[in-house]
Design an enzyme around this catalytic site. Structure first.
Site, PDB file in Angstrom:
ATOM      1  N   ARG A  69       0.564  -1.533  -0.087  1.00  0.00           N
ATOM      2  CA  ARG A  69       0.383  -0.009  -0.045  1.00  0.00           C
ATOM      3  C   ARG A  69       0.934   1.248  -0.049  1.00  0.00           C
ATOM      4  O   ARG A  69       1.848   1.438   0.726  1.00  0.00           O
ATOM      5  CB  ARG A  69      -1.091  -0.083   0.974  1.00  0.00           C
ATOM      6  CG  ARG A  69      -2.064  -1.064   0.876  1.00  0.00           C
ATOM      7  CD  ARG A  69      -3.009  -1.068   2.203  1.00  0.00           C
ATOM      8  NE  ARG A  69      -3.775  -2.448   2.142  1.00  0.00           N
ATOM      9  CZ  ARG A  69      -4.787  -2.173   1.581  1.00  0.00           C
ATOM     10  NH1 ARG A  69      -5.570  -1.186   0.812  1.00  0.00           N
ATOM     11  NH2 ARG A  69      -5.795  -3.547   1.307  1.00  0.00           N
ATOM     12  N   HIS A  84      12.715  -2.140  -2.680  1.00  0.00           N
ATOM     13  CA  HIS A  84      12.392  -2.233  -4.494  1.00  0.00           C
ATOM     14  C   HIS A  84      13.132  -3.253  -5.024  1.00  0.00           C
ATOM     15  O   HIS A  84      14.058  -2.705  -5.036  1.00  0.00           O
ATOM     16  CB  HIS A  84      12.340  -1.209  -5.069  1.00  0.00           C
ATOM     17  CG  HIS A  84      11.622  -0.933  -6.418  1.00  0.00           C
ATOM     18  ND1 HIS A  84      10.369  -1.303  -6.179  1.00  0.00           N
ATOM     19  CD2 HIS A  84      11.277  -0.902  -7.546  1.00  0.00           C
ATOM     20  CE1 HIS A  84       9.896  -1.803  -7.174  1.00  0.00           C
ATOM     21  NE2 HIS A  84      10.391  -1.519  -8.157  1.00  0.00           N
TER      22      HIS A  84
HETATM   23  C1  GRF Z   1      10.741  -7.856  -2.065  1.00  0.00           C
HETATM   24  O1  GRF Z   1      10.991  -8.630  -3.540  1.00  0.00           O
HETATM   25  C2  GRF Z   1      10.600  -6.072  -2.544  1.00  0.00           C
HETATM   26  O2  GRF Z   1      11.392  -6.334  -2.936  1.00  0.00           O
HETATM   27  C3  GRF Z   1       9.049  -5.508  -2.684  1.00  0.00           C
HETATM   28  O3  GRF Z   1       8.402  -6.620  -2.006  1.00  0.00           O
HETATM   29  C4  GRF Z   1       8.600  -8.292  -1.798  1.00  0.00           C
HETATM   30  C5  GRF Z   1       8.735  -8.631  -0.700  1.00  0.00           C
HETATM   31  O4  GRF Z   1       8.390 -10.107  -0.591  1.00  0.00           O
HETATM   32  N1  GRF Z   1       9.102  -4.360  -2.260  1.00  0.00           N
HETATM   33  P1  GRF Z   1       9.219 -10.418   1.310  1.00  0.00           P
HETATM   34  O5  GRF Z   1       8.012 -10.184   1.640  1.00  0.00           O
HETATM   35  O6  GRF Z   1       9.840  -9.781   1.833  1.00  0.00           O
HETATM   36  O7  GRF Z   1       9.819 -11.758   1.224  1.00  0.00           O
END
Ligand code: GRF
Length: 196
Positions: free
Chosen positions: A96, A114
């Site tokens: 969000r 990201h």
């Molecule tokens: C990660 O790839 C991050 O870059 C993105 O969402 C994903 C989350 O993965 N913002 P996790 O829940 O930490 O395994």
């Protein structure tokens, strides 16, 4: 007084980045304490992971919108975070957009990871965007969160080559492996004032 920074983690998914942060806190490579994990998804795995680490965790009902918290949820979220003593908020797959009051409550203290080399491929499924575009390298970016989407000041980046036989799934896995190295290391450098 403790020298450890107090951070809260917000996530909507499986929580692998949370685990990398929690492990780094436990082994001392990240001088921080995770005070709380919040999710907007009631059955998100990240809440189970938090329980495994004995870290307080809470589901906050996000309300009627799909891409942001409604006003009640935002107020609850800010209060819960403040009550936990959190000074920093680390987003780890939180799906969000945070704006306005939330960013003012934790000014310059909200961080995100990201899965691309920003400013390339902001938004959803960045690993798939990279595959579809045909880039030869991609990676991940740790950045401060501002009012835009994946636009805040870049703190660190990790590079991941795209291999000939990569699918978006295999590429995503390798990006995540790099995320798990980069996120704790970047927070440790930030907290010891090694990033300008
Ligand atoms: C990660 O790839 C991050 O870059 C993105 O969402 C994903 C989350 O993965 N913002 P996790 O829940 O930490 O395994």
């Amino acid at each position: 007084m403790s020298f450890k920074k107090k951070i809260a983690v917000l996530g909507s998914g499986k929580g692998s980045n949370f685990v990398s942060l929690a492990k780094a806190c436990a082994d001392g490579t990240l001088p921080a304490e995770i005070t709380l994990v919040i999710s907007d998804v009631e059955d998100a795995k990240i809440l189970d992971r938090a329980k495994e680490f004995g870290i307080p965790n809470k589901f906050i009902n996000p309300g009627k919108y799909r891409t942001k918290l409604d006003a009640t949820a935002e107020t609850t979220c800010i209060k819960t975070l403040k009550d936990s003593g959190a000074q920093w908020v680390a987003l780890a797959g939180f799906m969000r957009i945070l704006k306005g009051d939330f960013l003012r409550a934790f000014e310059q203290k909200v961080i995100n990871i990201h899965p691309s080399l920003l400013p390339a491929f902001p938004g959803l499924e960045a690993w798939k965007q990279a595959c579809d575009y045909g880039v030869k390298v991609t990676g991940c970016t740790v950045h401060l969160v501002d009012h835009g989407i994946d636009t805040g000041r870049i703190l660190a980046q990790g590079v991941v080559p795209v291999l000939e036989d990569d699918t978006s799934t295999t590429l995503h896995q390798r990006i995540q492996e790099e995320e798990h190295r980069l996120y704790p290391r970047t927070l440790a450098r930030l907290f010891s004032n090694k990033i300008n």
